[in-house]
Scaffold this motif. Structure first.
Motif, PDB file in Angstrom:
ATOM      1  N   ILE A 142       0.874  -1.169   0.000  1.00 33.59           N
ATOM      2  CA  ILE A 142       0.000   0.000   0.000  1.00 33.59           C
ATOM      3  C   ILE A 142       0.909   1.217   0.000  1.00 33.59           C
ATOM      4  O   ILE A 142       1.688   1.413   0.934  1.00 33.59           O
ATOM      5  N   GLU A 143       0.836   2.003  -1.072  1.00 34.86           N
ATOM      6  CA  GLU A 143       1.666   3.210  -1.142  1.00 34.86           C
ATOM      7  C   GLU A 143       3.122   2.912  -0.771  1.00 34.86           C
ATOM      8  O   GLU A 143       3.707   3.572   0.085  1.00 34.86           O
ATOM      9  N   ASP A 144       3.698   1.901  -1.384  1.00 32.97           N
ATOM     10  CA  ASP A 144       5.095   1.501  -1.199  1.00 32.97           C
ATOM     11  C   ASP A 144       5.413   0.934   0.187  1.00 32.97           C
ATOM     12  O   ASP A 144       6.574   0.775   0.539  1.00 32.97           O
ATOM     13  N   GLN A 145       4.405   0.628   0.984  1.00 33.97           N
ATOM     14  CA  GLN A 145       4.602   0.032   2.305  1.00 33.97           C
ATOM     15  C   GLN A 145       4.134  -1.424   2.246  1.00 33.97           C
ATOM     16  O   GLN A 145       2.971  -1.686   1.984  1.00 33.97           O
ATOM     17  N   GLN A 146       5.070  -2.377   2.479  1.00 35.95           N
ATOM     18  CA  GLN A 146       4.705  -3.797   2.447  1.00 35.95           C
ATOM     19  C   GLN A 146       4.009  -4.189   3.745  1.00 35.95           C
ATOM     20  O   GLN A 146       4.476  -3.871   4.835  1.00 35.95           O
ATOM     21  N   LEU A 147       2.885  -4.896   3.596  1.00 30.74           N
ATOM     22  CA  LEU A 147       2.108  -5.365   4.741  1.00 30.74           C
ATOM     23  C   LEU A 147       1.881  -6.863   4.611  1.00 30.74           C
ATOM     24  O   LEU A 147       1.602  -7.361   3.518  1.00 30.74           O
ATOM     25  N   ASP A 148       1.995  -7.556   5.734  1.00 30.98           N
ATOM     26  CA  ASP A 148       1.754  -8.996   5.779  1.00 30.98           C
ATOM     27  C   ASP A 148       0.424  -9.264   6.475  1.00 30.98           C
ATOM     28  O   ASP A 148      -0.203  -8.350   7.011  1.00 30.98           O
ATOM     29  N   ALA A 149       0.031 -10.537   6.519  1.00 31.90           N
ATOM     30  CA  ALA A 149      -1.207 -10.925   7.187  1.00 31.90           C
ATOM     31  C   ALA A 149      -1.257 -10.366   8.605  1.00 31.90           C
ATOM     32  O   ALA A 149      -0.265 -10.411   9.329  1.00 31.90           O
ATOM     33  N   ARG A 150      -2.394  -9.782   8.939  1.00 32.23           N
ATOM     34  CA  ARG A 150      -2.698  -9.187  10.247  1.00 32.23           C
ATOM     35  C   ARG A 150      -2.008  -7.847  10.487  1.00 32.23           C
ATOM     36  O   ARG A 150      -2.103  -7.288  11.577  1.00 32.23           O
ATOM     37  N   ASP A 151      -1.340  -7.297   9.469  1.00 30.09           N
ATOM     38  CA  ASP A 151      -0.788  -5.948   9.575  1.00 30.09           C
ATOM     39  C   ASP A 151      -1.888  -4.936   9.265  1.00 30.09           C
ATOM     40  O   ASP A 151      -2.833  -5.212   8.531  1.00 30.09           O
ATOM     41  N   GLY A 152      -1.717  -3.740   9.807  1.00 29.79           N
ATOM     42  CA  GLY A 152      -2.630  -2.644   9.531  1.00 29.79           C
ATOM     43  C   GLY A 152      -1.845  -1.388   9.207  1.00 29.79           C
ATOM     44  O   GLY A 152      -0.682  -1.249   9.593  1.00 29.79           O
ATOM     45  N   ARG A 160      -6.525   9.259  -2.791  1.00 32.74           N
ATOM     46  CA  ARG A 160      -6.478   7.941  -3.434  1.00 32.74           C
ATOM     47  C   ARG A 160      -5.315   7.148  -2.872  1.00 32.74           C
ATOM     48  O   ARG A 160      -4.264   7.712  -2.580  1.00 32.74           O
ATOM     49  N   ILE A 161      -5.528   5.835  -2.735  1.00 34.70           N
ATOM     50  CA  ILE A 161      -4.429   4.958  -2.344  1.00 34.70           C
ATOM     51  C   ILE A 161      -4.281   3.853  -3.390  1.00 34.70           C
ATOM     52  O   ILE A 161      -5.251   3.458  -4.033  1.00 34.70           O
ATOM     53  N   SER A 162      -3.059   3.387  -3.548  1.00 41.52           N
ATOM     54  CA  SER A 162      -2.791   2.290  -4.481  1.00 41.52           C
ATOM     55  C   SER A 162      -2.515   1.013  -3.686  1.00 41.52           C
ATOM     56  O   SER A 162      -1.891   1.040  -2.630  1.00 41.52           O
ATOM     57  N   ILE A 163      -3.018  -0.089  -4.229  1.00 46.36           N
ATOM     58  CA  ILE A 163      -2.924  -1.396  -3.575  1.00 46.36           C
ATOM     59  C   ILE A 163      -2.369  -2.382  -4.594  1.00 46.36           C
ATOM     60  O   ILE A 163      -2.874  -2.457  -5.720  1.00 46.36           O
ATOM     61  N   ALA A 164      -1.356  -3.143  -4.201  1.00 50.22           N
ATOM     62  CA  ALA A 164      -0.795  -4.179  -5.077  1.00 50.22           C
ATOM     63  C   ALA A 164      -0.645  -5.457  -4.259  1.00 50.22           C
ATOM     64  O   ALA A 164      -0.064  -5.443  -3.170  1.00 50.22           O
TER      65      ALA A 164
END
Length: 180
Positions: A142-152, A160-164
């Motif tokens: 999200i916006e160049d920030q990597q998130l794993d399961a259960r991260d917020g 607008r936000i981008s999601i990959a």
């Protein structure tokens, strides 16, 4: 007992039984979304409806935009297939949206079930709102920030936000006021 709170329940696994002082007694299953406006006051309980299967669910509380309304209850069944590689609206402040349940706040919730490599943009619904992203499964950026399961991740002061999706992933977006 609770008052003056918007309470949204989202089953992730298993069946959850709900009972309240308004006379509602229901089973909430995966794919269902429940909202309760506690307003002037309500007593409620949720518990596992099965003796041999676990239940996992999210219960999210949001401050209402006005106090002391008559308590309200709503529940809908949504098709999780409708969120495949897209965002499915599950909560909104307007019953006329005909998508999800209604809450007494300028809040919109969306869920997405994304395949690896899928990219989406989300437009924030209201000026003064921010978005809290919760990763249910998998990995996303999200916006160049990597998130794993259960991260917020909380994001504000943007339109607008981008999601990959780095892997197959499930996400929950909560678009809520931050200017209260």
């Amino acid at each position: 007992p609770h008052d003056n709170m918007e309470i949204i329940s989202i089953p992730l696994e298993g069946d959850m039984e709900h009972a309240d002082s308004m006379g509602n007694k229901t089973v909430i299953r995966k794919g269902d979304i429940q909202a309760m406006s506690a307003g002037t006051g309500v007593v409620h309980s949720e518990y596992n409806a099965s003796a041999d299967r676990p239940v996992k669910f999210l219960q999210i509380w949001v401050f209402p935009d006005r106090k002391n309304i008559q308590p309200q209850y709503s529940q809908v069944s949504l098709d999780p297939a409708d969120r495949k590689n897209r965002l499915q609206q599950i909560v909104s402040p307007r019953s006329s949206d005909n998508e999800g349940v209604t809450v007494q706040q300028n809040a919109w919730f969306n869920m997405g079930d994304l395949e690896r490599g899928k990219q989406l943009n989300y437009d924030v619904k209201r000026k003064g709102n921010g978005v809290y992203v919760f990763v249910l499964k998998g990995e996303v950026t999200i916006e160049d920030q990597q998130l794993d399961a259960r991260d917020g991740l909380g994001i504000w002061e943007t339109d607008r936000i981008s999601i990959a999706a780095a892997t197959d992933a499930e996400i929950l977006l909560m678009d809520v006021p931050v200017d209260m």
